[in-house]
Design a protein around this motif. Structure first.
Motif, mmCIF file in Angstrom:
data_model
loop_
_atom_site.group_PDB
_atom_site.id
_atom_site.type_symbol
_atom_site.label_atom_id
_atom_site.label_comp_id
_atom_site.label_asym_id
_atom_site.label_seq_id
_atom_site.Cartn_x
_atom_site.Cartn_y
_atom_site.Cartn_z
ATOM 1 N N GLU A 1 -34.228 52.831 -0.297
ATOM 2 C CA GLU A 1 -33.850 51.755 -1.221
ATOM 3 C C GLU A 1 -34.159 50.369 -0.635
ATOM 4 N N LEU A 2 -33.868 50.184 0.643
ATOM 5 C CA LEU A 2 -34.198 48.900 1.280
ATOM 6 C C LEU A 2 -35.711 48.675 1.244
ATOM 7 N N SER A 3 -36.456 49.746 1.494
ATOM 8 C CA SER A 3 -37.917 49.633 1.491
ATOM 9 C C SER A 3 -38.427 49.274 0.107
ATOM 10 N N ARG A 4 -37.850 49.898 -0.901
ATOM 11 C CA ARG A 4 -38.291 49.613 -2.265
ATOM 12 C C ARG A 4 -38.028 48.141 -2.623
ATOM 13 N N SER A 5 -36.873 47.639 -2.206
ATOM 14 C CA SER A 5 -36.564 46.226 -2.487
ATOM 15 C C SER A 5 -37.573 45.315 -1.812
ATOM 16 N N MET A 6 -37.891 45.606 -0.545
ATOM 17 C CA MET A 6 -38.862 44.775 0.165
ATOM 18 C C MET A 6 -40.240 44.897 -0.459
ATOM 19 N N LEU A 7 -40.559 46.105 -0.931
ATOM 20 C CA LEU A 7 -41.867 46.302 -1.575
ATOM 21 C C LEU A 7 -42.022 45.362 -2.773
ATOM 22 N N SER B 1 -45.288 40.382 5.893
ATOM 23 C CA SER B 1 -45.008 40.917 7.233
ATOM 24 C C SER B 1 -43.583 41.431 7.328
ATOM 25 N N GLY B 2 -42.647 40.745 6.666
ATOM 26 C CA GLY B 2 -41.281 41.262 6.621
ATOM 27 C C GLY B 2 -41.253 42.626 5.944
ATOM 28 N N THR B 3 -42.008 42.743 4.874
ATOM 29 C CA THR B 3 -42.053 43.998 4.132
ATOM 30 C C THR B 3 -42.621 45.126 4.995
ATOM 31 N N LYS B 4 -43.732 44.821 5.661
ATOM 32 C CA LYS B 4 -44.368 45.869 6.482
ATOM 33 C C LYS B 4 -43.471 46.267 7.642
ATOM 34 N N ALA B 5 -42.792 45.283 8.234
ATOM 35 C CA ALA B 5 -41.899 45.585 9.363
ATOM 36 C C ALA B 5 -40.757 46.489 8.900
ATOM 37 N N LEU C 1 -53.037 48.563 9.468
ATOM 38 C CA LEU C 1 -53.050 47.114 9.180
ATOM 39 C C LEU C 1 -51.885 46.382 9.841
ATOM 40 N N GLY C 2 -51.426 46.891 10.966
ATOM 41 C CA GLY C 2 -50.397 46.203 11.743
ATOM 42 C C GLY C 2 -49.088 46.965 11.768
ATOM 43 N N ASP C 3 -48.590 47.239 12.978
ATOM 44 C CA ASP C 3 -47.340 47.985 13.101
ATOM 45 C C ASP C 3 -46.141 47.040 13.007
ATOM 46 N N GLY D 1 -53.907 44.465 1.165
ATOM 47 C CA GLY D 1 -53.956 45.850 1.641
ATOM 48 C C GLY D 1 -52.610 46.322 2.148
ATOM 49 N N VAL D 2 -51.908 45.459 2.875
ATOM 50 C CA VAL D 2 -50.588 45.829 3.394
ATOM 51 C C VAL D 2 -49.645 46.133 2.235
ATOM 52 N N ALA D 3 -49.674 45.295 1.204
ATOM 53 C CA ALA D 3 -48.799 45.532 0.053
ATOM 54 C C ALA D 3 -49.091 46.900 -0.559
ATOM 55 N N ALA D 4 -50.381 47.224 -0.664
ATOM 56 C CA ALA D 4 -50.756 48.515 -1.252
ATOM 57 C C ALA D 4 -50.279 49.676 -0.368
#
Lengths: 380, 399
Positions: B291-297, B318-322, B364-366, B240-243
């Motif tokens: 761009e950083l977010s897209r890479s983590m995604l 969790s790294g991605t969500k953070a 799903l977690g801040d 769910g977090v990934a989505a």
């Protein structure tokens, strides 16, 4: 979409790792681990080891002594050198002047200078910035005037990294004072043993001596030391800066510093526990680590795009911005983690923090990078 | 190392992009948000017809055998248009729980009905004392013959009024904070003893607090193995977090582009405000965060693997969500600021993207929660084995 490395790449990584473990002199590794400044001989010794293996200049075409590695393999190579605490190859010869000579230089220049870079006979430094020309590099006023079969150079260049060790300098100089700004600039190779060249040290706020001023007083340089065409220097300078920026993100080095930071935080005791065990500090480290991870994948994406288009894109600007901000965040945490130990002049904790303030200034300040991105990527 | 989409994935992307371009104009979206359900059942039927509801679920469970990358493609497009339909609660959370925790034929039937578009699902895991932590479970399930009696209240169940069936985390053993003793069970919305408080969320969606008072369920309601549900729940939540992160990247990219367009067009002092350096630099910082977010995604998405190492997955997700929580804050706040007064207006689209992005930062977690989880996952070497834990091991052959 597949973010894993291929079996060939993994084998390649093992090969590089084994090489570094076997060949890196322990004394150099120790200095790297402890954050002690390297001497000229340290750099030369390591460069010769790399050169003997044919790995000093992976980015060059094979015909000049480079490799046929893929972009991913070059990335792995950089990573493994950092992970193994090997010194970063100095960029001034291998990654700065050499690509300019290869792309724009004469056949004689290629034959003369490239082998001397590989053998470490020549140590290059970069004569770009001047006391009056920093971010506005094109306003530079160092002059090279034709006189018979020579240029006569007068002026001052500054912030020149490791010029005290160099015997060669590439200089941006104005050959046509009547032409507009960028048009009259030429790219000239200068032997630093020529009469009239003076190197003056500049001590930096971390107490180090990395940078210098280089003064030119009636320095006579043969005309054949001009690279490319007279007045074409600005084009070559920009070409070089784009190459330089790619090397300034320091992702692998930052992962290495992050490990050191965690060590410091684990050694620092507080009230029966360690700083690393304090949730607050660990979270600040984690935040940087997450951002560094994001940057490393961003760099991979840029490398993948570069493989496809064969040229570094504007991504190099935001990778430079983010990479240097992360370096600064890590060194800031190192200083803080050290606590009272950071006060000690012998400790590198605070000194690294001071030293790394340079990263957001050099290679085109981060503000200049933002200007470039705003104009060329966002169309503002 | 390959960041490109396969040709099939490219086709899915074009198909979802076409849907949102046709059906999800801003005004249409606002009207839907104010409708009774808060979303469109017709759109949902379209999703089913186009095969999106089973897109990433395994073929042996009735899905179409895609990967989390397919979910990412759909959710990024949905994020660009602020799509309201309960895709994450039903397909990603509920569907994943049923696909990997299903133990009997009835579970398989339920999953097939979900994929066909006939059943909506929701995950009920958060409680008043747990914030985002799935291992803190106060809702109890006491043995009752061969089944259980469930008591407790779950908060912020996304689209809880529309969902036909809830996947509920309950405690069948241990204390409130124990990792063992957590079980996932299915409870129908209309079962006796289930009551709800429904509300609109600040980002135009719907949620419910759901209370279970003496709700009787059979042994066949249990997903996975009783008492061993945490591993499955973590896997479901990570999916769910990934989505949600994909949705966030779609959302952010719209805010970033819209803002650049706006500061090019808006004139003050006789010039476009985008000619001012202070605004240019802020716009560049927005671009960098996207761009950083897209890479983590990408990194987080490919880490979702039922057979992969659970600790590595948790660390990546969790790294991605953070990162995306932080970046989304920067992009959203900058978007509002650079728009000036119009950014505060409910009639204009940018504020709605900002509100959704802000809630995505918490859902799903801040960032705070996921930074702690990132640290914990890095510290525990080895962990309790790979994959989705013992709960996932028993799925083979069950449909």
């Amino acid at each position: 979409m597949d973010l894993s490395f291929s079996p060939e790449d993994l084998r390649f990584r093992e090969e590089i790792r084994a090489f570094v473990a076997a060949e890196l002199p322990p004394a150099i590794k120790h200095k790297m681990q402890a954050g002690i400044e390297l001497e000229r001989d340290d750099y030369v010794a390591w460069q010769k080891i790399l050169s003997a293996r044919g790995w000093l200049a992976p980015n060059w075409p094979v015909e000049y002594g480079g490799t046929d590695w893929t972009i991913v393999q070059k990335h792995i190579f950089d990573e493994e050198l950092a992970v193994g605490f090997a010194p970063r190859s100095l960029p001034f010869g291998v990654s700065m002047v050499a690509p300019v000579i290869i792309n724009f230089g004469s056949e004689e220049q290629k034959q003369r200078y490239l082998p001397r870079i590989l053998s470490s006979e020549d140590w290059w430094c970069q004569g770009y910035s001047e006391p009056g020309s920093g971010s506005d590099l094109a306003s530079l006023s160092t002059r090279a005037e034709r006189d018979g079969d020579s240029y006569v150079i007068n002026g001052a260049k500054t912030w020149i990294t490791l010029a005290q060790y160099a015997n060669m300098i590439f200089v941006l100089a104005r050959t046509d004072p009547t032409a507009k700004k960028q048009k009259g600039i030429s790219f000239i190779l200068v032997d630093m043993t020529t009469p009239g060249v003076t190197v003056r040290p500049i001590e930096t706020i971390d107490g180090g001596h990395e940078i210098n001023e280089v003064i030119f007083e009636n320095v006579r340089v043969p005309l054949e030391n001009l690279v490319g065409t007279e007045g074409g220097g600005w084009t070559y300078a920009k070409f070089l800066l784009e190459h330089e920026r790619n090397g300034t993100a320091g992702v692998a080095g930052s992962f290495q510093m992050l490990d050191r930071l965690k060590e410091i935080a684990s050694e620092q005791r507080y009230n029966g526990s360690t700083l690393m065990q304090s949730g607050d500090f660990a979270k600040r480290i984690a935040e940087v680590e997450v951002r560094l991870t994001a940057l490393s994948f961003t760099q991979m994406r840029a490398l993948a795009a570069e493989s496809a288009t064969k040229s570094p894109g504007l991504e190099s600007s935001y990778i430079k911005i983010t990479g240097t901000e992360i370096q600064q965040a890590i060194t800031e945490l190192m200083m803080e983690a050290g606590g009272y130990e950071s006060f000690d002049d012998r400790s590198r904790n605070a000194l690294l923090y001071f030293n790394f303030r340079k990263t957001s200034i050099y290679a085109g300040s981060n503000e200049i990078q933002r200007n470039i991105l705003a104009k060329r990527m966002l169309g503002l | 190392m390959d960041f490109t989409l396969s040709s099939e994935q490219q086709q899915i992307k074009e198909s979802v992009d076409r849907f949102v371009a046709d059906a999800y104009g801003f005004d249409a979206r606002m009207a839907l948000s104010k409708s009774a359900d808060g979303f469109s059942r017709d759109h949902w039927s379209t999703f089913a017809e186009l095969g999106w509801l089973g897109i990433a679920l395994p073929e042996d469970r009735g899905g179409f055998g895609g990967t989390p990358v397919e979910t990412m493609i759909v959710m990024e497009a949905f994020g660009k248009a602020l799509v309201l339909e309960p895709f994450v609660p039903t397909v990603v959370l509920g569907g994943t729980a049923l696909a990997y925790g299903g133990t009997n034929a009835a579970h398989g039937d339920r999953l097939n009905a979900m994929i066909a578009g006939d059943v909506l699902l929701a995950l009920a895991y958060a409680e008043g004392n747990s914030r985002y932590d799935p291992s803190i479970v106060g809702t109890t399930a006491k043995p009752d013959g061969s089944g259980w009696i469930v008591d407790g209240t779950k908060r912020a169940v996304a689209y809880g009024a529309a969902a036909d069936t809830y996947v509920v985390s309950v405690r069948t053993g241990g204390g409130e904070h124990d990792e063992d003793g957590i079980t996932l069970v299915l409870i129908d919305r209309d079962a006796p003893g289930v009551s709800r408080v429904d509300y609109r969320t600040v980002d135009g969606q719907r949620a419910s607090d759901v209370t279970f008072s003496g709700v009787r369920i059979g042994a066949d309601a249990v997903l996975g193995e009783p008492g061993k549900g945490l591993g499955l729940l973590e896997y479901v939540l990570d999916s769910g977090v990934a989505a949600l992160c994909a949705e966030a990247v779609g959302n952010m990219s719209v805010m970033q582009k819209t803002t650049v367009d706006y500061i090019k067009a808006r004139e003050q002092f006789g010039v476009p405000i985008g000619s001012f350096q202070v605004l240019q630099h802020r716009a560049v910082d927005m671009l960098i965060e996207v761009e950083l977010s897209r890479s983590m995604l990408y990194y987080g998405t490919v880490a979702i693997d039922p057979n992969g190492d659970a600790k590595e997955r948790m660390r990546a997700i969790s790294g991605t969500k953070a990162q995306i929580g932080r970046s989304g804050r920067v992009v959203g706040e900058s978007a509002i600021q650079l728009h000036g007064g119009i950014g505060m207006s409910e009639e204009y689209m940018i504020g709605h993207y900002f509100k959704r992005m802000s809630m995505l930062g918490l859902a799903l977690g801040d960032t705070d929660f996921h930074l702690r989880r990132f640290i914990a996952a890095g510290n525990k070497s080895g962990g309790e084995g790979s994959g989705i834990g013992s709960a996932g091991k028993q799925l083979a052959g069950v449909n």
